[in-house]
Design a protein around this motif. Structure first.
Motif, mmCIF file in Angstrom:
data_model
loop_
_atom_site.group_PDB
_atom_site.id
_atom_site.type_symbol
_atom_site.label_atom_id
_atom_site.label_comp_id
_atom_site.label_asym_id
_atom_site.label_seq_id
_atom_site.Cartn_x
_atom_site.Cartn_y
_atom_site.Cartn_z
ATOM 1 N N MET A 1 0.892 -0.968 -0.060
ATOM 2 C CA MET A 1 0.057 -0.006 0.147
ATOM 3 C C MET A 1 0.720 1.279 0.041
ATOM 4 O O MET A 1 0.484 2.265 -0.509
ATOM 5 N N LYS A 2 2.072 1.217 0.566
ATOM 6 C CA LYS A 2 2.992 2.450 0.713
ATOM 7 C C LYS A 2 3.328 2.712 -0.557
ATOM 8 O O LYS A 2 3.598 3.829 -1.110
ATOM 9 N N THR A 3 3.805 1.576 -1.480
ATOM 10 C CA THR A 3 4.355 1.761 -2.948
ATOM 11 C C THR A 3 3.064 2.416 -3.707
ATOM 12 O O THR A 3 3.302 3.536 -4.341
ATOM 13 N N PHE A 4 1.949 1.991 -3.369
ATOM 14 C CA PHE A 4 0.864 2.673 -4.204
ATOM 15 C C PHE A 4 0.648 4.050 -3.814
ATOM 16 O O PHE A 4 0.280 4.745 -4.883
ATOM 17 N N ALA A 5 0.713 4.184 -2.607
ATOM 18 C CA ALA A 5 0.452 5.729 -2.225
ATOM 19 C C ALA A 5 1.585 6.725 -2.928
ATOM 20 O O ALA A 5 1.351 7.804 -3.273
ATOM 21 N N LYS A 6 3.014 6.222 -2.825
ATOM 22 C CA LYS A 6 4.019 6.958 -3.283
ATOM 23 C C LYS A 6 3.800 7.153 -4.896
ATOM 24 O O LYS A 6 4.079 8.080 -5.329
ATOM 25 N N ALA A 7 3.254 6.073 -5.538
ATOM 26 C CA ALA A 7 3.213 6.129 -6.796
ATOM 27 C C ALA A 7 2.013 7.018 -7.188
ATOM 28 O O ALA A 7 2.319 7.878 -8.383
ATOM 29 N N GLN A 8 1.142 7.161 -6.498
ATOM 30 C CA GLN A 8 -0.036 8.181 -6.773
ATOM 31 C C GLN A 8 0.379 9.482 -6.286
ATOM 32 O O GLN A 8 0.125 10.296 -7.094
ATOM 33 N N LEU A 9 1.306 9.812 -5.400
ATOM 34 C CA LEU A 9 1.961 10.944 -5.332
ATOM 35 C C LEU A 9 2.821 11.401 -6.383
ATOM 36 O O LEU A 9 2.630 12.888 -6.872
ATOM 37 N N ALA A 10 3.586 10.530 -6.669
ATOM 38 C CA ALA A 10 4.427 10.669 -7.882
ATOM 39 C C ALA A 10 3.808 11.197 -8.934
ATOM 40 O O ALA A 10 3.857 12.324 -9.893
ATOM 41 N N SER A 11 2.522 10.487 -9.147
ATOM 42 C CA SER A 11 1.701 10.718 -10.423
ATOM 43 C C SER A 11 1.090 12.082 -10.343
ATOM 44 O O SER A 11 0.794 12.888 -11.318
ATOM 45 N N LEU A 12 0.698 12.553 -9.142
ATOM 46 C CA LEU A 12 -0.053 13.974 -8.792
ATOM 47 C C LEU A 12 1.173 15.056 -9.222
ATOM 48 O O LEU A 12 0.825 15.891 -9.938
#
Length: 123
Positions: A1-12
């Motif tokens: 889940m941490k990787t998903f959150a970081k990926a979404q932040l990077a995407s943002l």
């Protein structure tokens, strides 16, 4: 889940840069919104690759060229689908190009970019 959150932040972050470039291209330089969207997507893609490689997936062990090749394959699909989606929503549904881009890129970030980057590009 941490990787998903970081990926979404990077995407943002990449999306903010993408939108900023798109809006400037349309509003200041008078470029057609479809081309401007593609330009923004290209610049956002460079940002997303850098963040994905160095921060989200921390996968510097593999050769950069291999990851860049894989990312380019995924990103090319993203560019085509996003640009086409923005055109469809803006032209046929008469949605403002900024809202069209936000809608399409959000859907693509979750359903397309994250799974392919995690399982194919930065695995």
């Amino acid at each position: 889940m941490k990787t998903f959150a970081k990926a979404q932040l990077a995407s943002l972050i990449a999306s903010i840069i993408d939108y900023w470039c798109t809006i400037i291209a349309v509003e200041i330089f008078g470029i057609w919104y479809v081309w401007a969207s593609a330009i923004g997507t290209m610049i956002g893609g460079i940002t997303n690759f850098s963040l994905g490689r160095n921060w989200v997936f921390r996968n510097k062990e593999k050769a950069r060229q291999v990851q860049l090749f894989r990312y380019t394959m995924v990103w090319t699909g993203y560019l085509i689908l996003t640009t086409f989606g923005v055109f469809l929503l803006t032209h046929f549904a008469h949605v403002n190009y900024i809202y069209s881009k936000a809608t399409v890129s959000l859907l693509m970030a979750i359903s397309y970019n994250y799974p392919l980057q995690k399982k194919f590009v930065f695995r």
